[in-house]
Design an enzyme around this catalytic site. Sequence first.
Site, short mmCIF file in Angstrom:
data_model
loop_
_atom_site.label_atom_id
_atom_site.label_comp_id
_atom_site.label_asym_id
_atom_site.label_seq_id
_atom_site.Cartn_x
_atom_site.Cartn_y
_atom_site.Cartn_z
N SER A 59 21.43 19.29 -72.56
CA SER A 59 20.18 18.83 -73.16
C SER A 59 19.33 18.04 -72.18
O SER A 59 19.82 17.18 -71.44
CB SER A 59 20.48 17.96 -74.38
OG SER A 59 19.27 17.42 -74.91
N LEU A 60 18.03 18.31 -72.20
CA LEU A 60 17.07 17.55 -71.41
C LEU A 60 16.45 16.40 -72.19
O LEU A 60 15.56 15.70 -71.68
CB LEU A 60 15.95 18.48 -70.92
CG LEU A 60 16.37 19.57 -69.92
CD1 LEU A 60 15.17 20.46 -69.59
CD2 LEU A 60 16.94 18.96 -68.66
N SER A 61 16.91 16.20 -73.41
CA SER A 61 16.34 15.14 -74.25
C SER A 61 16.40 13.76 -73.58
O SER A 61 15.41 13.01 -73.65
CB SER A 61 17.06 15.09 -75.60
OG SER A 61 16.71 16.21 -76.39
N THR A 73 20.87 18.57 -82.78
CA THR A 73 20.75 19.97 -82.43
C THR A 73 21.96 20.71 -83.00
O THR A 73 22.77 20.12 -83.72
CB THR A 73 20.62 20.15 -80.90
OG1 THR A 73 20.33 21.51 -80.61
CG2 THR A 73 21.88 19.71 -80.18
N LYS A 110 22.29 20.32 -87.84
CA LYS A 110 21.06 20.13 -88.61
C LYS A 110 21.23 20.33 -90.11
O LYS A 110 20.47 19.75 -90.90
CB LYS A 110 19.97 21.07 -88.09
CG LYS A 110 19.49 20.73 -86.68
CD LYS A 110 18.35 21.64 -86.26
CE LYS A 110 17.85 21.30 -84.85
NZ LYS A 110 16.69 22.14 -84.47
N ASN A 113 16.48 17.41 -88.17
CA ASN A 113 16.66 17.31 -86.72
C ASN A 113 16.49 15.87 -86.23
O ASN A 113 16.69 15.60 -85.04
CB ASN A 113 15.69 18.24 -85.98
CG ASN A 113 14.27 17.70 -85.96
OD1 ASN A 113 13.81 17.08 -86.90
ND2 ASN A 113 13.56 17.96 -84.87
N ASP A 135 10.76 19.56 -86.39
CA ASP A 135 10.69 20.90 -85.80
C ASP A 135 9.45 21.65 -86.27
O ASP A 135 8.79 22.34 -85.49
CB ASP A 135 11.93 21.71 -86.17
CG ASP A 135 13.15 21.36 -85.32
OD1 ASP A 135 12.96 20.84 -84.21
OD2 ASP A 135 14.28 21.59 -85.80
N GLY A 140 16.48 35.05 -84.87
CA GLY A 140 17.54 34.11 -85.20
C GLY A 140 17.50 33.72 -86.67
O GLY A 140 16.46 33.83 -87.32
N GLY A 164 19.35 30.69 -87.99
CA GLY A 164 19.96 29.39 -88.22
C GLY A 164 19.00 28.37 -88.80
O GLY A 164 17.96 28.72 -89.37
#
Length: 272
Positions: free
Chosen positions: A19-21, A66, A70, A91, A114, A138, A140
């Site tokens: 993750s870049l969070s 993530t 969720k 989220n 989101d 997707g 999800g």
Amino acid sequence: MSTTTIRRAAVLGHPVAHSLSPVLHGAAYRALGLDGWEYGVHDVTEGALEGFLRDADAGWAGLSLTMPLKQVVIPLLDHVDPLAEAVGAVNTVLFSAAGRSGSGAVTTTGTNTDVHGIVAALREGLGARGVADAVILGGGATAASALAAVAELGCVSPRVFVRSLDRIGPLRAAVARMGVSPSFEVFDERATTSALAVADVVVSTTPKYAADQWAPLLTGLLTGAGRSPAACSSTSSTTPAPRPCSPPGPRWGPTPWAASACSCTRRPSRCG
């Protein structure tokens, strides 16, 4: 000696090391002058999530969630806001002090940022164009947010491509709550390629690399002449502070999740 109170936030998921969070939020905190704020990353499985929330104290400001957390987080929270309730995906978890001052007890509220993020990204790409046809890749939790987002932009009947129709029960439930009417189809090279070629909007909510086979097609559409879709990937960071969604356009009308201004209480407060 410094008396700065540390305010903590973090992204939780499994796996989550990629993750870049932390990088994104760290930069934002510095830009906003938020001294004493720190943002970390914790690999938390579905089974360990309840314990993590139970152990959180008043030093926590919020959490970004993530996959695969969720949906499973919802029954563990004290409150869930109406949008997250309708979409069936949280989220962002916010912590607020509860009980006597200094007790360290907290109340948790689940929100969904989101939808707003997807709408904002697509509006930037679309400009003044409307959305008549949309494709979501997707099935999800983030796909439910994508459905709400494209509905807000005017498309209530997008095509949703998934790996298996047997695994989208929660998404079908979210569809019923939101009042949208997508078609669900299993990934098929010919059908998926055909749908992408005519879409105004494409939102990929699949895991990293899962939709790479269609990247050349989208790249060609985006760089070539004529009609091209606005493409959006859901692999962006979430934020520990909720932002309201913009009011829906006239083609969509009042959103069913906006009927109540208050949060939905999921269970008695842990702080009683």
